[in-house]
Design a protein around this motif. Structure first.
Motif, PDB file in Angstrom:
ATOM      1  N   ARG A  74       0.732  -1.221  -0.099  1.00  0.00           N
ATOM      2  CA  ARG A  74      -0.103  -0.132   0.006  1.00  0.00           C
ATOM      3  C   ARG A  74       0.813   1.312  -0.140  1.00  0.00           C
ATOM      4  NH1 ARG A  74      -2.296  -1.459   5.199  1.00  0.00           N
ATOM      5  NH2 ARG A  74      -3.728   0.680   5.227  1.00  0.00           N
ATOM      6  N   CYS A  75       2.180   0.957   0.021  1.00  0.00           N
ATOM      7  CA  CYS A  75       3.113   2.266   0.062  1.00  0.00           C
ATOM      8  C   CYS A  75       4.365   1.959  -0.669  1.00  0.00           C
ATOM      9  CB  CYS A  75       3.296   2.939   1.417  1.00  0.00           C
ATOM     10  SG  CYS A  75       4.227   1.681   2.355  1.00  0.00           S
ATOM     11  N   VAL A  76       5.097   2.926  -0.794  1.00  0.00           N
ATOM     12  CA  VAL A  76       6.357   2.550  -1.468  1.00  0.00           C
ATOM     13  C   VAL A  76       7.585   2.828  -0.175  1.00  0.00           C
ATOM     14  CG1 VAL A  76       8.256   3.272  -3.195  1.00  0.00           C
ATOM     15  CG2 VAL A  76       5.852   3.670  -3.794  1.00  0.00           C
ATOM     16  N   LEU A  77       8.138   1.648   0.159  1.00  0.00           N
ATOM     17  CA  LEU A  77       9.011   1.676   1.163  1.00  0.00           C
ATOM     18  C   LEU A  77      10.453   1.194   0.436  1.00  0.00           C
ATOM     19  CD1 LEU A  77       9.789   1.869   3.965  1.00  0.00           C
ATOM     20  CD2 LEU A  77       9.050  -0.520   4.316  1.00  0.00           C
ATOM     21  N   PHE A  78      11.372   2.212   0.711  1.00  0.00           N
ATOM     22  CA  PHE A  78      12.511   2.105  -0.110  1.00  0.00           C
ATOM     23  C   PHE A  78      13.859   2.541   0.780  1.00  0.00           C
ATOM     24  CE2 PHE A  78      14.122   5.746  -2.408  1.00  0.00           C
ATOM     25  CZ  PHE A  78      12.967   6.665  -2.152  1.00  0.00           C
ATOM     26  N   ARG A  79      15.075   2.386   0.299  1.00  0.00           N
ATOM     27  CA  ARG A  79      16.295   2.798   0.802  1.00  0.00           C
ATOM     28  C   ARG A  79      16.934   3.956  -0.239  1.00  0.00           C
ATOM     29  NH1 ARG A  79      19.656  -2.070   1.794  1.00  0.00           N
ATOM     30  NH2 ARG A  79      19.182  -2.224  -0.572  1.00  0.00           N
ATOM     31  N   GLN A  80      16.950   5.317   0.403  1.00  0.00           N
ATOM     32  CA  GLN A  80      17.541   6.275  -0.505  1.00  0.00           C
ATOM     33  C   GLN A  80      18.868   6.026  -1.084  1.00  0.00           C
ATOM     34  OE1 GLN A  80      19.451   9.277   2.207  1.00  0.00           O
ATOM     35  NE2 GLN A  80      18.767  10.826   1.218  1.00  0.00           N
ATOM     36  N   GLY A  81      19.701   5.367  -0.709  1.00  0.00           N
ATOM     37  CA  GLY A  81      20.977   4.950  -1.639  1.00  0.00           C
ATOM     38  C   GLY A  81      20.771   4.074  -2.773  1.00  0.00           C
ATOM     39  N   ASP A  82      19.551   3.584  -2.892  1.00  0.00           N
ATOM     40  CA  ASP A  82      19.290   2.703  -4.247  1.00  0.00           C
ATOM     41  C   ASP A  82      18.857   3.665  -5.304  1.00  0.00           C
ATOM     42  OD1 ASP A  82      19.854   0.750  -2.473  1.00  0.00           O
ATOM     43  OD2 ASP A  82      17.863  -0.184  -2.516  1.00  0.00           O
ATOM     44  N   VAL A  83      18.366   4.882  -4.793  1.00  0.00           N
ATOM     45  CA  VAL A  83      17.779   5.845  -6.338  1.00  0.00           C
ATOM     46  C   VAL A  83      18.835   7.089  -6.218  1.00  0.00           C
ATOM     47  CG1 VAL A  83      15.994   6.951  -6.814  1.00  0.00           C
ATOM     48  CG2 VAL A  83      15.345   4.979  -5.572  1.00  0.00           C
ATOM     49  N   GLN A  84      19.668   6.967  -7.098  1.00  0.00           N
ATOM     50  CA  GLN A  84      20.750   7.956  -7.360  1.00  0.00           C
ATOM     51  C   GLN A  84      20.314   9.301  -7.538  1.00  0.00           C
ATOM     52  OE1 GLN A  84      23.956   5.761  -9.752  1.00  0.00           O
ATOM     53  NE2 GLN A  84      23.953   4.415  -8.055  1.00  0.00           N
ATOM     54  N   GLU A  85      18.937   9.374  -8.203  1.00  0.00           N
ATOM     55  CA  GLU A  85      18.572  10.625  -8.478  1.00  0.00           C
ATOM     56  C   GLU A  85      18.381  11.737  -7.300  1.00  0.00           C
ATOM     57  OE1 GLU A  85      17.634   7.761  -9.791  1.00  0.00           O
ATOM     58  OE2 GLU A  85      17.519   8.146 -11.862  1.00  0.00           O
ATOM     59  N   HIS A  86      18.336  11.092  -5.966  1.00  0.00           N
ATOM     60  CA  HIS A  86      18.316  11.983  -4.832  1.00  0.00           C
ATOM     61  C   HIS A  86      19.754  12.955  -4.774  1.00  0.00           C
ATOM     62  CE1 HIS A  86      15.054  10.038  -2.564  1.00  0.00           C
ATOM     63  NE2 HIS A  86      15.129   9.470  -3.585  1.00  0.00           N
ATOM     64  N   ALA A  87      20.920  12.068  -4.972  1.00  0.00           N
ATOM     65  CA  ALA A  87      22.052  12.813  -5.309  1.00  0.00           C
ATOM     66  C   ALA A  87      22.115  13.849  -6.425  1.00  0.00           C
ATOM     67  CB  ALA A  87      23.239  11.661  -4.939  1.00  0.00           C
ATOM     68  N   GLU A  88      21.889  13.248  -7.307  1.00  0.00           N
ATOM     69  CA  GLU A  88      21.898  14.404  -8.445  1.00  0.00           C
ATOM     70  C   GLU A  88      21.115  15.678  -8.252  1.00  0.00           C
ATOM     71  OE1 GLU A  88      20.631  12.896 -12.401  1.00  0.00           O
ATOM     72  OE2 GLU A  88      21.246  14.748 -13.261  1.00  0.00           O
ATOM     73  N   LEU A  89      19.885  15.330  -7.652  1.00  0.00           N
ATOM     74  CA  LEU A  89      18.897  16.592  -7.464  1.00  0.00           C
ATOM     75  C   LEU A  89      19.450  17.328  -6.616  1.00  0.00           C
ATOM     76  CD1 LEU A  89      16.658  18.399  -8.601  1.00  0.00           C
ATOM     77  CD2 LEU A  89      15.248  16.933  -7.163  1.00  0.00           C
ATOM     78  N   CYS A  90      20.062  16.628  -5.331  1.00  0.00           N
ATOM     79  CA  CYS A  90      20.715  17.695  -4.304  1.00  0.00           C
ATOM     80  C   CYS A  90      22.013  18.476  -4.858  1.00  0.00           C
ATOM     81  CB  CYS A  90      21.225  16.596  -3.407  1.00  0.00           C
ATOM     82  SG  CYS A  90      22.367  17.361  -2.334  1.00  0.00           S
ATOM     83  N   TRP A  91      22.315  18.076  -5.873  1.00  0.00           N
ATOM     84  CA  TRP A  91      23.706  18.888  -6.469  1.00  0.00           C
ATOM     85  C   TRP A  91      23.041  19.988  -7.383  1.00  0.00           C
ATOM     86  CZ3 TRP A  91      28.357  20.556  -5.713  1.00  0.00           C
ATOM     87  CH2 TRP A  91      28.871  21.332  -6.947  1.00  0.00           C
ATOM     88  N   LEU A  92      22.040  19.737  -8.237  1.00  0.00           N
ATOM     89  CA  LEU A  92      21.474  20.741  -8.885  1.00  0.00           C
ATOM     90  C   LEU A  92      20.994  21.665  -8.242  1.00  0.00           C
ATOM     91  CD1 LEU A  92      20.390  18.495 -11.878  1.00  0.00           C
ATOM     92  CD2 LEU A  92      22.257  19.713 -11.858  1.00  0.00           C
ATOM     93  N   LEU A  93      20.077  21.343  -7.031  1.00  0.00           N
ATOM     94  CA  LEU A  93      19.259  22.271  -6.105  1.00  0.00           C
ATOM     95  C   LEU A  93      20.430  23.149  -5.451  1.00  0.00           C
ATOM     96  CD1 LEU A  93      16.741  20.308  -4.535  1.00  0.00           C
ATOM     97  CD2 LEU A  93      16.202  21.707  -6.393  1.00  0.00           C
ATOM     98  N   SER A  94      21.466  22.622  -5.455  1.00  0.00           N
ATOM     99  CA  SER A  94      22.576  23.418  -4.525  1.00  0.00           C
ATOM    100  C   SER A  94      22.811  24.937  -5.362  1.00  0.00           C
ATOM    101  CB  SER A  94      23.807  22.960  -4.336  1.00  0.00           C
ATOM    102  OG  SER A  94      24.613  22.621  -5.611  1.00  0.00           O
ATOM    103  N   SER A  95      22.255  24.908  -6.625  1.00  0.00           N
ATOM    104  CA  SER A  95      22.494  26.075  -7.461  1.00  0.00           C
ATOM    105  C   SER A  95      21.652  27.132  -6.971  1.00  0.00           C
ATOM    106  CB  SER A  95      22.616  25.913  -9.024  1.00  0.00           C
ATOM    107  OG  SER A  95      21.147  25.435  -9.429  1.00  0.00           O
TER     108      SER A  95
END
Ligand code: ATP
Ligand code: MG
Length: 331
Positions: A74-95
């Motif tokens: 009934r939900c999406v339960l996952f580990r952050q490090g498995d989805v590399q888009e988090h780290a990429e967007l973090c860098w882009l948002l730093s701008s």
């Protein structure tokens, strides 16, 4: 409506996490389309830690969340490090994130003071990664405790600034969802401080997995205030905290607790009632945890399947973000 929230993988999840966050996650499962819950291992690397232990704690936290009622169906339960888009967007948002804002965050100030060796840049960047966690899913609602209000405001500013700079509607500006009662459960020994995974006192922190005698002992020794009246008030942080905890555990309002406790003989009765209610609330979670935790392969499967679903959503957002920012090849 998409719901997103993250929780740090430490096995020592406590009553504050349970009341302020985990209960809301469970309630959000059927409202969210989908409800996305993430165990944030990347965030856990911002303070000193042991890599092998981090792996263990991820399974602990996954099992606690499922034991509390999260259902991977009934939900999406996952580990952050498995989805590399988090780290990429973090860098882009730093701008579009001002360093002065990060410097002013209370969590950064508190946690950097607590570091004995290195104050990592990761600790300063924590709220940017947190913004990426939410924004990469274009989530609308973020259930969190009161301590995260400031980070949510920063996240909203970052999303607005991004959209103003690169294109309206690319990111969703999310709303926080902070519970009315129990949004800031205080340390039982130091009721001026929030109960915390990494900060607080041992005696003043009730763990989700504590057995009943331990819960009773910690609550019996809770620091209360002068006087004997069982009522909430700014001059009575210890008693207010116990009333809030009891109200949530009994699923009534704090006012109802005050009325009910009118005939009590003193703080001892309040502590005993709170201990009984907390034991009743947490016992099923502890028992279910004991069943789930040993099967690490099953937990790993849950996380992997969750990551699959999360990745599909995150990729979609990143296509738009990269295109708008002129990063990578043109579409
Ligand atoms: P740390 O103190 O190391 O940051 P933590 O106890 O805050 O750890 P997190 O995993 O950072 O744990 O927080 C998970 C969720 O629990 C967040 O939504 C946070 O707002 C909420 N939360 C944390 N502490 C409390 C508390 N004392 N009362 C209510 N909610 C809390
Ligand atoms: Mg925290």
């Amino acid at each position: 409506m998409r719901i997103f929230s993250g929780i740090q993988p430490t096995g020592r999840k406590h009553l504050g996490n349970y009341i302020g966050a985990i209960r809301q996650y469970v309630a959000g499962q059927d409202r969210g389309d989908p409800a996305i819950y993430c165990i944030v291992d990347l965030h856990a690397t911002t303070v000193s830690y042991d890599p092998a232990e981090l792996r263990e704690r991820i399974y602990d936290t996954t099992a606690i969340l499922m034991a509390a009622g999260l259902d991977p169906g009934r939900c999406v339960l996952f580990r952050q490090g498995d989805v590399q888009e988090h780290a990429e967007l973090c860098w882009l948002l730093s701008s579009v994130t001002a360093i002065g804002e990060l410097n002013r965050m209370h969590q950064f100030r508190d946690k950097s003071l607590a570091q004995r060796e290195l104050v990592s840049a990761g600790l300063l960047f924590y709220p940017v990664l947190q913004a990426a966690d939410v924004l990469v899913y274009r989530a609308h609602e973020v259930p969190v405790g009161e301590d995260q209000r400031e980070h949510l405001e920063l996240m909203r500013d970052v999303a607005r600034r991004f959209n103003a700079r690169f294109g309206e509607g690319i990111l969703v500006v999310p709303e926080h969802r902070i519970p009315e009662v129990g949004a800031r459960i205080m340390d039982l020994q130091e009721p001026s401080r929030k109960m915390s995974t990494t900060g607080g006192t041992l005696e003043g922190t009730v763990l989700v997995l504590d057995d009943p005698p331990t819960i009773e002992k910690k609550l019996k020794r809770a620091v209360t205030d002068s006087g004997s009246e069982i009522a909430r008030g700014p001059d009575k942080p210890g008693v207010t905290n116990l009333i809030d905890i009891l109200a949530v555990a009994r699923d009534v309002t704090p006012r109802e607790v005050e009325t009910d406790m009118r005939s009590a003989r003193g703080y001892g009765d309040l502590k005993a009632a709170t201990a009984a209610a907390v034991v009743e609330m947490l016992t099923p979670v502890r028992e279910r945890y004991a069943e789930l935790r040993p099967d690490e392969a099953a937990l790993e499967t849950v996380l992997a399947e969750g990551a699959e679903k999360a990745r599909a959503m995150a990729r979609e957002t990143m296509l738009g973000v990269r295109e708008a920012m002129g990063v990578g090849p043109p579409r």
